[in-house]
Design a protein around this motif. Structure first.
Motif, PDB file in Angstrom:
ATOM      1  N   ILE A   1       1.830   1.674  -3.587  1.00  0.00           N
ATOM      2  CA  ILE A   1       0.678   2.176  -4.347  1.00  0.00           C
ATOM      3  C   ILE A   1       0.544   3.693  -4.153  1.00  0.00           C
ATOM      4  O   ILE A   1       0.322   4.445  -5.116  1.00  0.00           O
ATOM      5  CB  ILE A   1      -0.621   1.474  -3.910  1.00  0.00           C
ATOM      6  N   SER A   2       0.706   4.140  -2.910  1.00  0.00           N
ATOM      7  CA  SER A   2       0.573   5.581  -2.642  1.00  0.00           C
ATOM      8  C   SER A   2       1.672   6.374  -3.341  1.00  0.00           C
ATOM      9  O   SER A   2       1.412   7.461  -3.884  1.00  0.00           O
ATOM     10  CB  SER A   2       0.604   5.839  -1.136  1.00  0.00           C
TER      11      SER A   2
ATOM     12  N   PHE B   1       0.827  -1.217   0.000  1.00  0.00           N
ATOM     13  CA  PHE B   1       0.000   0.000   0.000  1.00  0.00           C
ATOM     14  C   PHE B   1       0.861   1.266   0.000  1.00  0.00           C
ATOM     15  O   PHE B   1       0.475   2.286  -0.586  1.00  0.00           O
ATOM     16  CB  PHE B   1      -0.971  -0.024   1.179  1.00  0.00           C
ATOM     17  N   TRP B   2       2.011   1.207   0.650  1.00  0.00           N
ATOM     18  CA  TRP B   2       2.956   2.329   0.601  1.00  0.00           C
ATOM     19  C   TRP B   2       3.397   2.563  -0.838  1.00  0.00           C
ATOM     20  O   TRP B   2       3.414   3.703  -1.328  1.00  0.00           O
ATOM     21  CB  TRP B   2       4.140   2.015   1.505  1.00  0.00           C
TER      22      TRP B   2
ATOM     23  N   THR C   1       8.878   2.950  -8.677  1.00  0.00           N
ATOM     24  CA  THR C   1       8.209   2.134  -7.668  1.00  0.00           C
ATOM     25  C   THR C   1       8.185   0.662  -8.072  1.00  0.00           C
ATOM     26  O   THR C   1       8.434   0.309  -9.224  1.00  0.00           O
ATOM     27  CB  THR C   1       6.765   2.610  -7.461  1.00  0.00           C
TER      28      THR C   1
ATOM     29  N   LEU D   1       0.799   6.684  -6.992  1.00  0.00           N
ATOM     30  CA  LEU D   1      -0.233   7.706  -7.213  1.00  0.00           C
ATOM     31  C   LEU D   1       0.361   9.107  -7.140  1.00  0.00           C
ATOM     32  O   LEU D   1      -0.006   9.990  -7.931  1.00  0.00           O
ATOM     33  CB  LEU D   1      -1.346   7.543  -6.184  1.00  0.00           C
ATOM     34  N   ILE D   2       1.285   9.318  -6.207  1.00  0.00           N
ATOM     35  CA  ILE D   2       1.942  10.623  -6.120  1.00  0.00           C
ATOM     36  C   ILE D   2       2.698  10.913  -7.411  1.00  0.00           C
ATOM     37  O   ILE D   2       2.675  12.045  -7.930  1.00  0.00           O
ATOM     38  CB  ILE D   2       2.895  10.672  -4.905  1.00  0.00           C
TER      39      ILE D   2
END
Length: 322
Positions: A32-33, A29-30, A296, A36-37
């Motif tokens: 994924i965030s 989830f980190w 990422t 998105l950034i």
């Protein structure tokens, strides 16, 4: 006594499994965030990808010094190049896993999650602590750790146990697959200057340059090019190495290596020639990935999975169910 030992062992395994599951979910989830950034923010300006105050700022890298007698190197061009530039210990000894993660972030613009997963994966392959453990570069050559069969740059360890130096012919075979055109954001010299004759990389670079003598260097590797070369490489290794083995995890690592070269170097042939043959960062170079949060795991996997799933060799070989 034996029962107590068995129960303690089972308890440790259960605890480790629960922690690993929670850690994996957290990192997922980190990541994924961060992805998105990257989507929602502007890219870093050309010439400002490497953070201020870190080696490589403005394309100015610390002095390149190839390994001297007694220095240690590994099967990983990224680790070796950082050692050759003094970004991590030049002798290749007593390097902390946390330092590698931090330096990989600023040198290649990997995201915190990608750098963490790669460095922590190495620490666990060696059975050491990521938080306070250290390693020598040659430790990274543990077979089926991060070193694996069907490498783009090195013969299988069964055929050549010393994995510290790349192979010029293998590198040329990879670069000759390039069919794309490089981006014009960065200017890249097309000539192939060789290192000094006293350099341990001289023979590697000369062999690769000779094989590429009639090749148009103004090209870049594409995902399809990497898939084509990886397909051929696995066929070669299956044919020539009687102990060839590569499980699903290392097949994904194999394709992820290709994805990293695409993101960080843009697949640009002259840059990759320098990086892979001399394990040197080209003068004026910076990561081709200009995302604010870096490359990422999501980005790497989105590139790697089509490469891996497109390999015809994987469906042509016997299924061997029994």
């Amino acid at each position: 006594m034996a029962l107590i030992t068995a129960l303690r062992r089972i308890g440790r395994e259960i605890t480790a499994s629960i922690f690993e599951f929670c850690f994996t979910v957290f990192v997922f989830f980190w990541d994924i965030s961060l992805t998105l950034i990257n989507v929602l923010t502007f890219k870093r300006k050309v010439g400002r990808v490497t953070p201020k105050g870190h080696p490589g700022e403005g394309g100015i890298w610390p002095e390149y010094i190839p390994p001297k007698p007694g220095d240690i190197r590994s099967a990983c061009p990224g680790l070796n190049s950082m050692a050759n530039h003094g970004i991590i210990a030049r002798d290749g000894r007593n390097i902390s896993f946390r330092e590698v993660a931090a330096k990989a972030r600023t040198t290649f613009n990997f995201s915190p999650t990608a750098a963490l997963v790669m460095s922590r994966g190495l620490s666990h392959a060696l059975g050491r602590s990521y938080l306070n453990g250290t390693f020598n570069l040659s430790d990274a050559d543990v077979h089926d750790g991060i070193e694996h069969d069907a490498s783009f740059t090195r013969p299988d360890s069964h055929l050549r146990p010393d994995q510290s130096m790349p192979d010029g012919q293998l590198i040329a075979s990879l670069l000759k697959c390039a069919t794309g055109r490089p981006p014009r954001i960065h200017a890249t010299p097309l000539d192939l200057p060789l290192p000094p004759i006293e350099s341990p990389y001289f023979g590697v670079a000369r062999q690769a340059a000779k094989a590429l003598a009639d090749f148009d260097m103004d090209r870049a590797l594409t995902p399809r090019d990497f898939a084509r070369r990886l397909d051929a490489r696995r066929r070669e290794c299956r044919r020539d190495n009687g102990q060839y083995s590569i499980d699903l995890k290392h097949k994904i690592i194999n394709s992820a290596n290709a994805a990293q070269l695409l993101h960080v170097f843009g697949g640009v042939v002259p840059d990759l020639f320098t990086f892979l043959t001399e394990e040197r960062l080209p003068e004026g170079w910076e990561s081709r990935d200009r995302n604010q949060m870096g490359v990422t795991k999501v980005a790497i996997n989105v590139t790697a999975f089509p490469i891996e799933l497109g390999l015809k060799e994987e469906v042509d070989k016997p299924l061997n169910l029994v």
